[in-house]
Structures are given as structure tokens and as C-alpha cells.
Design a protein around this motif. Structure first.
Motif, PDB file in Angstrom:
ATOM      1  N   ALA A 122       0.817  -1.214   0.000  1.00 55.16           N
ATOM      2  CA  ALA A 122       0.000   0.000   0.000  1.00 55.16           C
ATOM      3  C   ALA A 122       0.851   1.263   0.000  1.00 55.16           C
ATOM      4  CB  ALA A 122      -0.927  -0.013   1.217  1.00 55.16           C
ATOM      5  N   TRP A 123       1.970   1.234   0.734  1.00 57.06           N
ATOM      6  CA  TRP A 123       2.834   2.408   0.789  1.00 57.06           C
ATOM      7  C   TRP A 123       3.682   2.544  -0.477  1.00 57.06           C
ATOM      8  CZ3 TRP A 123       2.587   6.384   4.006  1.00 57.06           C
ATOM      9  CH2 TRP A 123       2.108   6.224   5.304  1.00 57.06           C
ATOM     10  N   ARG A 124       4.049   1.426  -1.137  1.00 51.14           N
ATOM     11  CA  ARG A 124       5.078   1.495  -2.175  1.00 51.14           C
ATOM     12  C   ARG A 124       4.598   0.945  -3.521  1.00 51.14           C
ATOM     13  NH1 ARG A 124      10.277  -0.560   0.027  1.00 51.14           N
ATOM     14  NH2 ARG A 124       9.050  -2.420   0.367  1.00 51.14           N
ATOM     15  N   GLN A 125       4.378  -0.379  -3.638  1.00 49.40           N
ATOM     16  CA  GLN A 125       4.093  -0.951  -4.958  1.00 49.40           C
ATOM     17  C   GLN A 125       2.853  -0.346  -5.600  1.00 49.40           C
ATOM     18  OE1 GLN A 125       5.455  -2.709  -2.424  1.00 49.40           O
ATOM     19  NE2 GLN A 125       5.980  -4.796  -3.041  1.00 49.40           N
ATOM     20  N   SER A 126       1.854   0.029  -4.767  1.00 54.32           N
ATOM     21  CA  SER A 126       0.639   0.594  -5.345  1.00 54.32           C
ATOM     22  C   SER A 126       0.897   1.942  -6.005  1.00 54.32           C
ATOM     23  CB  SER A 126      -0.430   0.757  -4.262  1.00 54.32           C
ATOM     24  OG  SER A 126      -0.031   1.719  -3.301  1.00 54.32           O
ATOM     25  N   LEU A 127       2.055   2.547  -5.735  1.00 58.36           N
ATOM     26  CA  LEU A 127       2.401   3.833  -6.338  1.00 58.36           C
ATOM     27  C   LEU A 127       3.432   3.685  -7.457  1.00 58.36           C
ATOM     28  CD1 LEU A 127       2.708   5.891  -3.021  1.00 58.36           C
ATOM     29  CD2 LEU A 127       0.725   5.679  -4.516  1.00 58.36           C
ATOM     30  N   MET A 128       3.743   2.439  -7.828  1.00 61.76           N
ATOM     31  CA  MET A 128       4.740   2.188  -8.866  1.00 61.76           C
ATOM     32  C   MET A 128       4.060   1.861 -10.197  1.00 61.76           C
ATOM     33  SD  MET A 128       7.547  -0.153  -6.822  1.00 61.76           S
ATOM     34  CE  MET A 128       8.569  -0.331  -8.295  1.00 61.76           C
ATOM     35  N   GLU A 129       4.730   2.237 -11.279  1.00 61.57           N
ATOM     36  CA  GLU A 129       4.232   1.893 -12.606  1.00 61.57           C
ATOM     37  C   GLU A 129       4.505   0.423 -12.920  1.00 61.57           C
ATOM     38  OE1 GLU A 129       4.709   6.171 -14.892  1.00 61.57           O
ATOM     39  OE2 GLU A 129       6.430   4.799 -14.825  1.00 61.57           O
ATOM     40  N   ARG A 130       5.628  -0.113 -12.446  1.00 58.86           N
ATOM     41  CA  ARG A 130       5.980  -1.514 -12.691  1.00 58.86           C
ATOM     42  C   ARG A 130       6.337  -2.157 -11.347  1.00 58.86           C
ATOM     43  NH1 ARG A 130      10.376  -1.650 -17.397  1.00 58.86           N
ATOM     44  NH2 ARG A 130      10.048  -3.892 -17.040  1.00 58.86           N
ATOM     45  N   PRO A 131       5.322  -2.520 -10.566  1.00 65.29           N
ATOM     46  CA  PRO A 131       5.566  -2.960  -9.185  1.00 65.29           C
ATOM     47  C   PRO A 131       6.338  -4.262  -9.059  1.00 65.29           C
ATOM     48  CG  PRO A 131       3.281  -3.287  -9.795  1.00 65.29           C
ATOM     49  CD  PRO A 131       3.894  -2.488 -10.898  1.00 65.29           C
ATOM     50  N   GLU A 132       6.463  -5.043 -10.157  1.00 62.27           N
ATOM     51  CA  GLU A 132       7.228  -6.288 -10.056  1.00 62.27           C
ATOM     52  C   GLU A 132       8.717  -6.028  -9.891  1.00 62.27           C
ATOM     53  OE1 GLU A 132       6.942  -5.297 -14.476  1.00 62.27           O
ATOM     54  OE2 GLU A 132       5.652  -5.208 -12.699  1.00 62.27           O
ATOM     55  N   ASN A 133       9.135  -4.786 -10.125  1.00 58.93           N
ATOM     56  CA  ASN A 133      10.567  -4.472 -10.082  1.00 58.93           C
ATOM     57  C   ASN A 133      11.005  -3.980  -8.700  1.00 58.93           C
ATOM     58  OD1 ASN A 133      11.454  -5.087 -12.784  1.00 58.93           O
ATOM     59  ND2 ASN A 133      10.174  -3.382 -13.455  1.00 58.93           N
ATOM     60  N   VAL A 134      10.513  -4.625  -7.669  1.00 59.65           N
ATOM     61  CA  VAL A 134      11.013  -4.415  -6.312  1.00 59.65           C
ATOM     62  C   VAL A 134      11.937  -5.590  -5.996  1.00 59.65           C
ATOM     63  CG1 VAL A 134      10.425  -4.285  -3.868  1.00 59.65           C
ATOM     64  CG2 VAL A 134       8.978  -3.153  -5.562  1.00 59.65           C
ATOM     65  N   PHE A 135      13.222  -5.275  -5.798  1.00 62.67           N
ATOM     66  CA  PHE A 135      14.219  -6.322  -5.560  1.00 62.67           C
ATOM     67  C   PHE A 135      14.873  -6.085  -4.201  1.00 62.67           C
ATOM     68  CE2 PHE A 135      13.988  -5.889 -10.191  1.00 62.67           C
ATOM     69  CZ  PHE A 135      13.633  -7.185 -10.529  1.00 62.67           C
ATOM     70  N   PRO A 136      14.624  -6.958  -3.242  1.00 59.95           N
ATOM     71  CA  PRO A 136      15.244  -6.786  -1.931  1.00 59.95           C
ATOM     72  C   PRO A 136      16.644  -7.381  -1.857  1.00 59.95           C
ATOM     73  CG  PRO A 136      13.614  -8.546  -1.859  1.00 59.95           C
ATOM     74  CD  PRO A 136      13.599  -8.011  -3.257  1.00 59.95           C
ATOM     75  N   GLY A 137      17.565  -6.573  -1.378  1.00 53.15           N
ATOM     76  CA  GLY A 137      18.842  -7.088  -0.913  1.00 53.15           C
ATOM     77  C   GLY A 137      18.754  -7.254   0.594  1.00 53.15           C
ATOM     78  N   VAL A 138      19.817  -7.715   1.214  1.00 52.63           N
ATOM     79  CA  VAL A 138      19.824  -7.920   2.664  1.00 52.63           C
ATOM     80  C   VAL A 138      21.146  -7.430   3.231  1.00 52.63           C
ATOM     81  CG1 VAL A 138      19.649  -9.590   4.547  1.00 52.63           C
ATOM     82  CG2 VAL A 138      18.303  -9.930   2.467  1.00 52.63           C
ATOM     83  N   VAL A 139      21.055  -6.708   4.339  1.00 49.11           N
ATOM     84  CA  VAL A 139      22.242  -6.298   5.093  1.00 49.11           C
ATOM     85  C   VAL A 139      22.271  -7.086   6.390  1.00 49.11           C
ATOM     86  CG1 VAL A 139      23.460  -4.399   6.202  1.00 49.11           C
ATOM     87  CG2 VAL A 139      22.123  -3.971   4.135  1.00 49.11           C
ATOM     88  N   LEU A 140      23.374  -7.754   6.642  1.00 50.22           N
ATOM     89  CA  LEU A 140      23.584  -8.490   7.898  1.00 50.22           C
ATOM     90  C   LEU A 140      24.575  -7.683   8.719  1.00 50.22           C
ATOM     91  CD1 LEU A 140      23.938 -12.055   6.301  1.00 50.22           C
ATOM     92  CD2 LEU A 140      21.879 -11.002   7.259  1.00 50.22           C
ATOM     93  N   LEU A 141      24.045  -6.850   9.611  1.00 47.97           N
ATOM     94  CA  LEU A 141      24.863  -5.900  10.360  1.00 47.97           C
ATOM     95  C   LEU A 141      25.087  -6.421  11.768  1.00 47.97           C
ATOM     96  CD1 LEU A 141      26.116  -3.060   9.781  1.00 47.97           C
ATOM     97  CD2 LEU A 141      24.154  -2.107  11.024  1.00 47.97           C
TER      98      LEU A 141
END
Length: 981
Positions: free
Chosen positions: A792-811
Motif C-alpha cells: 500500500a505504501w510502495r508498490q501501489s504507487l509504482m508503474e511496474r511494481p514487479e521491479n522491487v528487488f530486496p537485498g539484505v544487510v547483515l549488520l
């Protein structure tokens, strides 16, 4: 005459009722408490005790010092070292005790040392305070019948036990801690005492009479709001005019209590009684002198001056007193607080008849009284004194200065309420399962304190400042001067709803404007936010709301009831950049205003897809990552941390980064046997969702799609090559498995963009210990950008919502003693000469909406302005076995030390040079300290809604301020028309 008091009475009750009704169990409630019988059964048990002639007792027994429990025969404990006689707890009372509810207390039976030393059970002491309140507020509460159960209590034993208990506490060095003074004061206020009662007893007896006789309700409301000496006459006249069987004696008792409360000589007699018990010494002489000074005058203003100064002096000299003197001082504080309360029984009328300067001087005296009563800390007292001085001593006071300083002084009521909540709100929420009336504890304390007069005077002066400035808050057509503080500018329309801090994300609607007891850390997108408690203005949800132009307003206790009464209505909420607030019923007048709103295209999120490198998948040490890698192989969290590590190698914990490419490889696996890849399936589903026109059907389909996607990601096997690579990286960077813990943090390509922050949208799992646990945590973190809330906060405001790619930080886990957020500008005004800091004790401070320490710090001279003390009752610490443990916060009035503030000021000065891409705009930095060492945990741009700042309507609200703020104010003129600028 007493309308302002009635408003405060109703609104304080509504505010804390909202918090209590909608709040969950206290964070420290025991598992037994959580899993005990249903609330209805527990309340039925309480009702049975109230109705029982024996109350919580089963029989009368002697309790001897050697542990013997004997039948009630004369001198039963003579050969057992002595003892006391009282009721023995019934089985149902014992069950409540065993379930973690500290009720049914007999003071004479409390063992010595229970609340002293390092193992003090302070939650049970808080329960005792709350139970004493219930006894007063509810005609004896569960002891109602037991008051006439012969032998259940011995009044002299209870009073002696109360004295011994206070004596134990005041001799314990741990109770010299200033953070405990308010708790000690509240205990002393409610325990049996040798000196007279006060306003609390008057209010409670008036409430009991109104409950027995509905016709008495109007007089009860008058007494609760603005009690006066003439109320005794009104009570007696009512008793003659409307006689009711069985009430005459109690009505006369109330009249006598009012006479005693307003008798100028009674306080002097109380102080002399306390002094005679001390026999001699500086405090005895001081109490006699105060009593004589009060006896010499009946003028309210003079009595206020004497009593306020005495209250502050008693607290200032607290550590100089011996045990007996401290006990006497606690009781003297109670008597002097009653003096202040009586001397300010008509504060609004007084404020209207005195000059502005005199009104500010009255606030100065009330500030001293609030400090002496424990409702303000020494630090808060100093901050309010400085604001008083800035108004009273400036040669040419401008309207802008007058208005701003009064808004600052208005914080005192919020500060005092937060102090009470620090000590009691967790136990209030827990005990409310048994007795909902306990939620009245804090409102009742406010009504019976100098805060009642403080609020009335600040209301008059802020109404005056608003008139001079030509701009005021508006609540449903009524102009108000106090009780509203804009946090985030914005303009919204929607349905007003009351929500709870524990409300599930699914219960919030995008079109809702929500009145909440506190900031909700997992809040999904909504139209507007109204909170009774500000929490941290730099928490993740506050940053998101500011970024998206969602108006967010702190609602004071004098207006919350008026707003809550409109729940279910269509309303408009507007908060201007300068902090002015309008809350109004929606209607035709707003069509033109919303018609001028800018199109939502500003909110379309477009990540740079050309930059993406999804082929790089092997994990890397954080120290090899740079800012240029942001949006290419890793997200901005990892890229900026890598740059920070390069610039400040000793300040950033060690870490390992998992690139976007690892997730992209993961979703190349089929969604199911014989099916398309997860990425292909996801792309198709996003496209299909766009074709659903019905909002409810679309929401349901979206939730089902996201649930399936998350479930797949969380359980997918990333492959042996991935596991071997990650294990090798962790051992190389952090050491052998089991020797470290890490925060597993999501880091997508769609956050910290121009116009969109994404703060706090994705999951961070704290202090994960062990390689296999890290792998499992990574699945959850990879899946977290695909929750309903994140969508609701992010993908719904994107033109191509499939292009959300998560990386990970192990801090690597950092053992933070304190942690928070720094923004390199004043978030309220945009002034870059000032820094905004929010910080709390423990790990993860301020970012989850905790009631944090909030400061504004000037870059050049390092002047510090306090906006709020940290008052979250708990702090998080690292657990050696993994995860976090919640422990009680210290309650100190200061979290950041001057040297630590200096480190943050120097950091803010260096950031533009080290991060040129962030230069020219404010920066948001998450930090922590341990043993004075600064750790840097994240850096991002501070993003605000340009649309909210540019709104023509919001600018029009602030226009009068720009025209009038520079005009001068006559400090000797009368407020609200008696004087002119």
C-alpha cells in the motif's frame, strides 16, 4: 465560569479512556496474566468481592512475626514475637494474586524490604498505588464490605504500616534517584496519613453522591471542574432542597470536607503537626515558617506564591534531609499542593483580569508547584523557566515570539501526563482487565493538580496570541488556542475513526482519519493521523507520513473529547507548515479547495531500472560497498553504510551484504511444479490486479496474491551454492558461527529515492544468532516488501511494481545503551541551523514510535532546546541467545549527554563533504551509543512532501503569521482585547 474546567475534565477522561480501552495488556504483564481467565470472569470475581460482606477475605486471623497464623483470640501472638490481626485472603483473592494482579493489599501484612534494594518489586508497588486510588474512587472497591467486617483491618495498624513503609523507602539509597520521586510522591499521597485529605477525597465523595442521586450530577460536575469554598454552601442548600433518604450524613460530610479544603488555617495546622513530630531541626523550622506565612494572608495570589516556592524548595533540598524529615516533607508537599489547588480555583477569570506579564508570572509559580509535586523533572522545570523568561524579559516582544513561547509552555501538560504514564500506564492497562475504573487514575491526578490552572491560563494566553497573530486552530467551527500541535503538514479528507495502538493493520482504511492513543509503528497508509501522544516525531511511521504529505497532529487533552465525539463523520484535517490545524466537517466549502490539489503524479515511484545489475549475487563484506553501488547491486542502506564505513571505519559495525541478484535468482524458480517462474507469475498477477475495478475485490485479490508470494519466498530453498557462499562470508567478516549476532535488514532498490523514503516498510529482525537462524530470517526479510502494508505504501504507487528487488544487510549487533535518529535540520521549521534529535534508551530507540527524548540543537553554539523527555517505560537490550529482551527503562531526565551531543553536531557538519549526493537537503541518520562510543547504523535523505509544503490552502492558513509575527506585544496589556499590539 467553569466551562474550561468541564472541557478539561471530559477531555482528559476521554483521552486516557481511549488509551485504556483500546490498549492491550501491559508489556510486562506476566504470561499467567495473559493466559488467565477471560476478562468477564475476572471482573465477575471483582464484583463478587465488592458485594461480599468479607470483601477479599475468608476469615480473621492473627499473623505472628514468627510466621504462625492463629485464630482470632486475644493476644494470640504474645508468645510468637508479636503480630497483627487482619483478614486472611480468600481463595479467589489468592488466585488474582497468583495471576499477577497485585491487589487485596493489607498494609500491615507487607513484609519489610519488599520495595527496597536492587530486587525491589516496583510493579507491585504501582499496583498498591492504583488500588489505593480505587478504594477512594469506588467506595472502598473490593474492601467495601470488609470495612464493617470486624477485625479485617485495624486502622491504627494500617496507618503505622504506611509510616513504616515510607520510612523504609526514604532511607533506601535507590529511592534517592530523581526518576522515582513521582512514584514515591503518589504513594505518599494515597496512603493513610496523619494530616488531612484534600481535593481527591472531595471529588470522590461528590462522585459517590451523584451515583446515588442523579440530581446531584450537575453540582458534582462543578466540584470536579472548579471547586470553590462556596461549594460547601451549595451542597448544604441542595441537601435541604432535595432530601434523599440515607444521604444527608454523607452530604454534610462532603460540605465539611470542602470547608476543610478551603480553610486557610487548616494547611498551617497540618504543617505545624508535621513540625511538632520532628521536634526540631531545619525542616521543622521551615514548616512552621511556611505555616505562619500562610496563616497571615488569605489572598489567593500571595498564598500561591508562598506555597509554590515552598514546594520547589522541599524538593530541591530532598537529599539534604534525614529519613524522618523526608517522610514529613512528603506529607507537607501534599498539604502545599492543596494550597496551590485552592488558590487557583478560578484561573481563567484571573488570567483575563491580569496583564500578560502577570499571567506569565502565574505560570512561573505553577511551574515551581508542578516541579515540587513531582509532575515535572528538574530539566523540564529549567526548560519552562527559560521560556517564561524569554516572554517576560524580552525588551520588545514580538507576536511571533509570544506565540512560539506559549506553544512551548503548552507542552507542560503533555510532559506531566507522560511522566505519570511512565510509572503507571502499563499497570493501569493490566489492572483494567479487572477494573476499568482504574483508567481514571491519570485523569483524576491531572484534575486534582496544579495542571488544571496551568492549562486554563495557557489557554487564555494562547487565545490572546492567536488573536494578535490573526491565526488560530479550528476544531469543528470553534476557534481554539491550545491542545493541537501539527507534526506533519498536509491536507486530507476522510472518515474520522478511533483506533487503538494495538489495532491490526487490516483494520485501517486508506480513506480514514484516525484518532489514536499513540503512534502506531505498523500503520498502513491512511488519510490523516491524530495522536494523543506524539511518541517520536522521527519514527519510521512519522517519516513516511511526512514524506507522503499525510497530516499528523498531536491532540491535547482539552480537545480530544470533542474530536472523538465525531467518530464516523466525514471530516477534513489540515496541518499547515507552521503548525496551524483545522479539523472540520466535510461539506461543499471543501470541494473547491480539494479541487485545487495537485495531481497525484508526484507520488508515482520510478526506480532507475537501467542501473540495475541483477547478475551479481555473491555476498560481500560491507566495507567493500560504496555509495555508487546504491540501486545497482545493493540498496541505499547497504551502499550508504559502506560509504560510512569508509569515512568512519570505527563507527559502523561490521557486516555482510547480500545483493539484489540473490533474490532475482531465487524467484527464477517455478511458483509450483510445472508452473511459470515466480517472477513471471508475479508480473502477471500485478497486471491482473490493475484490471480489477471494484476496490473491495481488488483489496481482497491483492491480499491473497501477496500472502501466497510471501509464503513461497519464506520457505524457498536458495540453493547450496548460496548457503556456502554466505557461510564463508560471515565467517570471514564476523568470525566462527555462534560468536556473533546480526540484525537482518531488508534493503530494496525502491527506498530513499527522490520523493520517497520507504522508512520502516520492510522487516528488520534483530540480533539473530546462528547461521541456520540467519538463513531462516533472510527468507522472512526477503518476503517483507510484499506485505499488504508495504504494497500500500510502495508498490501501489509504482508503474511496474514487479521491479522491487530486496537485498539484505547483515549488520553485526551493537549493544546500544541509547539509540535514535538525527535529522540535519529543524523538522518543524526547516531551519538548517538547528538539528533535530530523537533518542531513547536501549536498542532501536525512537524509530518504532517510542516516547523518546526530543531535542533541537543549534549547530554553532550547541544550545539545546528540550521538546520532550524520554518516557517509554521499557527499553530493548540484546539477548545472548538471540533477539531482544525488554527491561524497565531508567526514567532518567536525560538520555544524551553533552559530549554525545557534541559528536552528533560534528558528524552533521562533516556529512555534506563525505556525502555530496545528500548535500543541499536535510539528512536522516540512525545512530547509537555504548560507553560513549558512537555507532552509525543508517543514513538516508530526509524526504518531505513538496505538495504539502506548496498547498495553497495550507499556505493561506500561515499567511496571517507572516503579516503579523513581527509586530510587538504590550506585556502589560490585558489579554484578549484589553491590550493591543
Amino acid at each position: 465560569r467553569y466551562a474550561a474546567g468541564v472541557r478539561l475534565l471530559r477531555s482528559v477522561t476521554m483521552a486516557v479512556t481511549c488509551a485504556g480501552l483500546l490498549g492491550g495488556l501491559a508489556a510486562n504483564a506476566t504470561d499467567t496474566q495473559r493466559n488467565s481467565s477471560a476478562p468477564a470472569e475476572l471482573r465477575a470475581t471483582i464484583a463478587e468481592m465488592k458485594a461480599s460482606a468479607k470483601g477479599p477475605f475468608s476469615r480473621i486471623r492473627w499473623f505472628c512475626r514468627d510466621g504462625s497464623v492463629l485464630p482470632p483470640v486475644p493476644s494470640a501472638c504474645r508468645n510468637h514475637g508479636g503480630g497483627v490481626q487482619h483478614g486472611e485472603l480468600s481463595d479467589r483473592a489468592k488466585r488474582l494474586r497468583n495471576a499477577g494482579f497485585g491487589v487485596a493489599n493489607v498494609l500491615a501484612s507487607i513484609p519489610p524490604g519488599r520495595w527496597t534494594g536492587p530486587a525491589a518489586e516496583l510493579d507491585t508497588l504501582r499496583d498498591l498505588v492504583l488500588e489505593r486510588f480505587l478504594i477512594q474512587a469506588d467506595d472502598g472497591w473490593i474492601f467495601r464490605g470488609a470495612r464493617t467486617y470486624r477485625g479485617a483491618f485495624q486502622a491504627e495498624d494500617e496507618e503505622a504500616a504506611a509510616g513504616r513503609l515510607l520510612g523504609e523507602l526514604v532511607t533506601d539509597p535507590a529511592w534517592e534517584n530523581p526518576a522515582r520521586f513521582l512514584l514515591l510522591r503518589e504513594l505518599a499521597r494515597l496512603l493513610p496519613s496523619a494530616v488531612g485529605g484534600g481535593s481527591t477525597e472531595v471529588r470522590q465523595l461528590a462522585a459517590e453522591l451523584a451515583e446515588a442521586d442523579g440530581g446531584f450530577a450537575a453540582l458534582r460536575n462543578k466540584i470536579h471542574s472548579w471547586p470553590e469554598a462556596s461549594d460547601a454552601r451549595r451542597v448544604r442548600e441542595y441537601a435541604k432542597r432535595s432530601p434523599r433518604a440515607g444521604l444527608a450524613e454523607r452530604q454534610e460530610q462532603l460540605a465539611r470536607q470542602i470547608d476543610s479544603l478551603f480553610d486557610p488555617s487548616q494547611i498551617a495546622r497540618d504543617l505545624e503537626t508535621l513540625a511538632s513530630a520532628l521536634q526540631r531541626g531545619p525542616l521543622a523550622e521551615r514548616l512552621i515558617h511556611i505555616g505562619e506565612s500562610l496563616r497571615r494572608t488569605e489572598r489567593s495570589a500571595e498564598r500561591l506564591t508562598i506555597a509554590s516556592a515552598a514546594l520547589a524548595s522541599l524538593r530541591d533540598r530532598w537529599r539534604d534531609y534525614g529519613a524522618a524529615e523526608r517522610s514529613a516533607a512528603l506529607q507537607a508537599i501534599g498539604s502545599l499542593e492543596r494550597t496551590v489547588f485552592v488558590a487557583t480555583s478560578a484561573p481563567r477569570e484571573t488570567a483575563l483580569s491580569q496583564s500578560r506579564r502577570q499571567g506569565v508570572e502565574r505560570l512561573g509559580e505553577l511551574r515551581e508547584a508542578l516541579y515540587g509535586c513531582g509532575l515535572l523533572s528538574s530539566r523540564q522545570r529549567d526548560a519552562l523557566r527559560a521560556a517564561n523568561t524569554r516572554i517576560a524579559k524580552v525588551p520588545k516582544l514580538t507576536v511571533g515570539e509570544y506565540r512560539r513561547e506559549l506553544r512551548y509552555l503548552d507542552r507542560a501538560a503533555e510532559w506531566a501526563a507522560r511522566s505519570l504514564e511512565f510509572h503507571f500506564q502499563e499497570r493501569v492497562q493490566a489492572l483494567a482487565i479487572l477494573e476499568p475504573l482504574v483508567r481514571e487514575f491519570i485523569p483524576d491526578r491531572v484534575r486534582g493538580s496544579p495542571l488544571l490552572a496551568w492549562n486554563a491560563i495557557t489557554e487564555v494566553l494562547q487565545e490572546d496570541a492567536g488573536r494578535l497573530a490573526g491565526a488560530r486552530h479550528e476544531v469543528f467551527g470553534e476557534s481554539v488556542g491550545t491542545g493541537l500541535r501539527g507534526l506533519n503538514p498536509g491536507l486530507a479528507r476522510g472518515v474520522l475513526a478511533v483506533g487503538g495502538a494495538e489495532s491490526h493493520a487490516d483494520s485501517f482504511q486508506r480513506t480514514g482519519i484516525y484518532l489514536l492513543p499513540n503512534t502506531v509503528s505498523e500503520l498502513p497508509p491512511v488519510a490523516g493521523i491524530l495522536t494523543r501522544g506524539a511518541g517520536s516525531s522521527l519514527s519510521h511511521v512519522q517519516l513516511l507520513a511526512r514524506n507522503m504529505g499525510i497530516p499528523n497532529v498531536v491532540v491535547g487533552e482539552d480537545v480530544v473529547g470533542k474530536i472523538a465525539a465525531r467518530a464516523g463523520d466525514e471530516v477534513v484535517l489540515a496541518a499547515s507548515p507552521a503548525g496551524l490545524v483545522v479539523i472540520a466537517s466535510d461539506g461543499p466549502r471543501w470541494e473547491a479547495i480539494f479541487g485545487r490539489s495537485e495531481p497525484a503524479s508526484e507520488l508515482t515511484i520510478r526506480p532507475d531500472l537501467e542501473k540495475l545489475d541483477l547478475k551479481t549475487w555473491r555476498s560481500a563484506s560491507l566495507e567493500t560497498i560504496r555509495a555508487r553501488d546504491s540501486g545497482r547491486i545493493v540498496g541505499p542502506k547497504a551502499a550508504n553504510l559502506g560509504e560510512l564505513h569508509h569515512r568512519y571505519p570505527g563507527a559502523v559495525p561490521r557486516g555482510v551484504v547480500v545483493p539484489f541478484g540473490s533474490f532475482r535468482r531465487l524467484v527464477e524458480q517455478p511458483i509450483e511444479a510445472g508452473g511459470p517462474s515466480v517472477f513471471e507469475w508475479m508480473t502477471r498477477r500485478y497486471a491482473a490486479l490493475e484490471g480489477i475495478a471494484d476496490p473491495a475485490a481488488k483489496k481482497q485479490a491483492t491480499s491473497e496474491f501477496l500472502g501466497k508470494l510471501r509464503s513461497w519466498i519464506e520457505t524457498a530453498d536458495p540453493g547450496e551454492a548460496f548457503r556456502q557462499d554466505l557461510r564463508a562470508s560471515l565467517e570471514r567478516v564476523l568470525g566462527p558461527d555462534g560468536s556473533w549476532g546480526v540484525f537482518v535488514r531488508s534493503d530494496t532498490n525502491v527506498e530513499d529515492l527522490s520523493g520517497f523514503t520507504g522508512a520502516g516498510l520492510n522487516l528488520t529482525l534483530p540480533n539473530v544468532v546462528g547461521f541456520e537462524n540467519v538463513l531462516a530470517a533472510m527468507g522472512r526479510v526477503w518476503a517483507s516488501p510484499f506485505t499488504d502494508r508495504a504494497f500500500a505504501w510502495r508498490q501501489s504507487l509504482m508503474e511496474r511494481p514487479e521491479n522491487v528487488f530486496p537485498g539484505v544487510v547483515l549488520l553485526e549487533s551493537f549493544p546500544s545503551e541509547k539509540s535514535g535518529v538525527l535529522v540535519t535540520a529543524d523538522v518543524d521549521t526547516g531551519d538548517t541551523d538547528w538539528l533535530s534529535i530523537a533518542v531513547s534508551e536501549g536498542v532501536g530507540g525512537a524509530v518504532e514510535g517510542q516516547a523518546a527524548e526530543e531535542l533541537r540543537v543549534h549547530r554553532s553554539d550547541r544550545a539545546v532546546r528540550l521538546l520532550a523527555q524520554a518516557s517509554a517505560p521499557r527499553r530493548a537490550v540484546l539477548d545472548r541467545e538471540g533477539g531482544l529482551t525488554s527491561v524497565r527503562a531508567s526514567g532518567s531526565d536525560r538520555v544524551l549527554l553533552p559530549a554525545e551531543i557534541g559528536l552528533l553536531v560534528r558528524l552533521a557538519a562533516q556529512l555534506p563533504e563525505h556525502f555530496p549526493a545528500l548535500a543541499g537537503a536535510p539528512t536522516d541518520v540512525e545512530f547509537a551509543f555504548a560507553e560513549g562510543r558512537l555507532a552509525l547504523l543508517q543514513i538516508r535523505p530526509f524526504v518531505e512532501s513538496r505538495r504539502a509544503r506548496r498547498s495553497l490552502f495550507l499556505q493561506s492558513l500561515d499567511a496571517p503569521l507572516e503579516r503579523n509575527d513581527g509586530r510587538t506585544v504590550d506585556p502589560d496589556g490585558l489579554p484578549l482585547g484589553g491590550g493591543t499590539p
